[in-house]
Enzyme design. Structure first.
Site, mmCIF file in Angstrom:
data_model
loop_
_atom_site.group_PDB
_atom_site.id
_atom_site.type_symbol
_atom_site.label_atom_id
_atom_site.label_comp_id
_atom_site.label_asym_id
_atom_site.label_seq_id
_atom_site.Cartn_x
_atom_site.Cartn_y
_atom_site.Cartn_z
ATOM 1 N N GLU A 200 0.620 -1.272 0.027
ATOM 2 C CA GLU A 200 0.067 0.119 0.089
ATOM 3 C C GLU A 200 0.708 1.397 0.064
ATOM 4 O O GLU A 200 0.675 2.066 1.000
ATOM 5 C CB GLU A 200 -0.909 0.162 1.235
ATOM 6 C CG GLU A 200 -1.984 -1.166 1.181
ATOM 7 C CD GLU A 200 -2.843 -1.005 2.164
ATOM 8 O OE1 GLU A 200 -4.097 -1.228 2.212
ATOM 9 O OE2 GLU A 200 -2.582 -0.484 3.431
ATOM 10 N N GLU A 401 -6.627 -8.585 -0.337
ATOM 11 C CA GLU A 401 -7.449 -8.396 1.119
ATOM 12 C C GLU A 401 -8.727 -7.967 1.067
ATOM 13 O O GLU A 401 -9.233 -7.248 0.128
ATOM 14 C CB GLU A 401 -6.786 -7.076 1.830
ATOM 15 C CG GLU A 401 -5.297 -7.509 2.549
ATOM 16 C CD GLU A 401 -4.555 -6.383 3.153
ATOM 17 O OE1 GLU A 401 -5.631 -5.843 3.873
ATOM 18 O OE2 GLU A 401 -3.508 -6.359 3.168
#
Length: 509
Positions: A200, A401
């Site tokens: 991220e 995710e």
């Protein structure tokens, strides 16, 4: 596969323009064989959130250790966490019992190289070799991330970590990140096919260097408030993302040159996705996709350069060529849907941070620290997958995710999580049927772990960990039971799942 991670926001109103077919409620009217034969189902965690043994066998602090011990978690930390460092065999056995195809985890840089560089820690190498070998023994694919908010505190203290080009272009023969990546490739690359470099980077660069809500909490007033220690919220979010891109591309270049023949490496790009509102849609997307565009097109979006100007670093011609195409798949991290509205007045303000540059405002914004369950909107993920298909050439995608938060307690009845996962898997299947090149789906998380924003207060896990017991005993929840039944090719409805509750033993008081 090889990658870094980023966050995109899509828009609700013009979904039809993106070719998305919204199907209402996503039921469980599907079985595993409805997915392609090679489609991967897994679950994941990350090093500091699950390993524990933070002060054992030569490991030194990372920036996440420092962050946790600053009191940010109201006393929670990862010193012990779920103790997977000592209980990895038990956990892998649980994964095999559930029927997972793959397990996504990260490596602790400071466990492998305690000083950030220099001599390897043999105990760290031994642990990750043992974990990888145990996974492979059960036919479970390891998907490995190199950095998840946790570069060594030693490098942060020495030169500021990712804000410095020393992380990318050091004074040594190789920069520190590449030395670390080289160790991982050399020690584990013969058995690991799927790699992610930095998790991220867009979320990390904004949360850690603009608002200061994640480690290392760098920011500047008025943007970061009381969290600010040092930093510059107007420039550092862009600078850090730029350095991560260069480090990522350098790692890919290193692997292709020295390790490609040892295994079938895949390089990837992780992405957190939220679905957003209406006005300024394209501007918003281009700003939040600032890490993805260089990987696909070789540079940042023109509108982004126009807005942020000299605050955005530039690529040299050679850097652009190196960054472009340095991935084999796109990874998605998706949890919720948001709406946005026009807030272009922020473009008239000075100084501006990364969020002001987006020129939008979240409508009915859900506090990231909220402990309320997430709404079930699987068409949001379907929209993201369709957007990648139409705008970025339909690259291979992993949903890395996706999961539902709930209050952390001893209750193993978690049908809201089951319903969430069930619906989103249906959304992925719809995207596949509409031509998406999605290759896998991973739940977050495998165990109830230390969460980035809420510590141990909330949980996403398929498996409950009794943190109060001396043995940190694991208990699969109903969601794990449903996932297992699905992965084993059985069709099972919610009524049957509820019947499982009667067979669940009560946890020790």
């Amino acid at each position: 596969m090889f990658g870094v991670s980023l966050q995109i926001f899509l828009i609700i109103t013009p979904l039809s323009a993106l070719g998305v077919q919204c199907h209402g409620y996503y039921s469980n009217e599907y079985i595993r064989s409805d997915f392609p034969p090679d489609f991967i189902f897994g679950s994941g965690t990350s090093a500091y959130q699950v390993e524990g043994a933070a002060n054992e066998d030569g490991r030194t602090p990372s920036i996440w250790d420092t962050f946790a011990h600053s009191g940010y978690y109201h006393g929670d930390d990862g010193d012990v966490a779920c103790d997977q460092y000592h209980k990895y065999k038990e956990d892998v056995q649980l994964m095999a019992d559930i029927g997972l195809d793959a397990y996504r985890f990260s490596i602790s840089w400071s466990r492998l190289l305690p000083n950030g560089r220099g001599l390897m820690n043999p105990k760290g190498v031994e642990y990750y070799n043992n974990l990888i070998n145990e996974l492979l023994r059960y036919g479970i694919q390891p998907h490995v991330t190199l950095v998840n908010y946790d570069h060594p505190q030693a490098l942060e203290d020495e030169y500021g970590g990712w804000v410095s080009r020393k992380m990318v272009y050091g004074f040594k023969l190789l920069e520190d990140f590449i030395v670390y990546a080289d160790v991982c490739f050399r020690e584990f690359g013969d058995r690991v096919q799927y790699w992610t470099t930095v998790n991220e980077p867009n979320v990390y660069s904004s949360g850690s260097y603009d608002t200061g809500i994640t480690p290392p909490q760098r920011c500047s007033p008025p943007f970061g408030g009381v969290n600010c220690r040092q930093g510059n919220s107007s420039t550092e979010p862009y600078l850090v993302a730029h350095h991560i891109l260069l480090a990522h591309a350098s790692a890919v270049k290193l692997y292709r040159k020295n390790y490609q023949e040892r295994t079938s490496l895949r390089r990837g790009e992780l992405m957190t996705s939220f679905l957003a509102g209406k006005l300024h849609f394209l501007l918003y997307l281009q700003i939040v996709c600032r890490v993805l565009d260089p990987l696909v097109f070789g540079d940042y979006p023109k509108i982004m350069r126009k807005i942020a100007g000299s605050r955005i670093p530039s690529f040299t011609k050679l850097e652009s060529e190196m960054v472009k195409g340095s991935f084999d798949f796109i990874g998605i991290i998706h949890y919720a849907v948001y709406k946005i509205k026009d807030n272009s007045a922020t473009l008239m303000t000075e100084p501006r941070d990364y969020y002001a540059d987006q020129a939008v405002k979240l409508v009915s914004e859900r506090d990231i620290f909220s402990t309320d369950e997430l709404p079930i909107t699987p068409w949001g993920l379907e929209g993201v997958l369709d957007y990648l298909k139409q705008v970025y050439g339909n690259p291979p995608v992993f949903v890395y995710e996706n999961g539902q938060l709930m209050q952390r307690n001893s209750a193993l009845e978690d049908t809201p999580r089951l319903e969430y996962i069930q619906a989103y898997m249906g959304g992925v299947l719809n995207a596949l049927r509409n031509g998406s090149n999605t290759k896998g789906y991973f739940t977050w998380s495998f165990l109830d772990v230390l969460e980035l924003f809420n510590g141990y207060e909330i949980a996403y896990g398929l498996v409950y960990v009794d943190m109060d017991g001396p043995d940190l005993k694991r208990y699969p929840k109903i969601s794990a039971r449903w996932y297992s039944q699905f992965l084993k090719g059985q069709k099972i409805d919610l009524e049957q799942i509820i019947e499982f509750e009667e067979n669940i033993s009560a946890l020790p008081s």
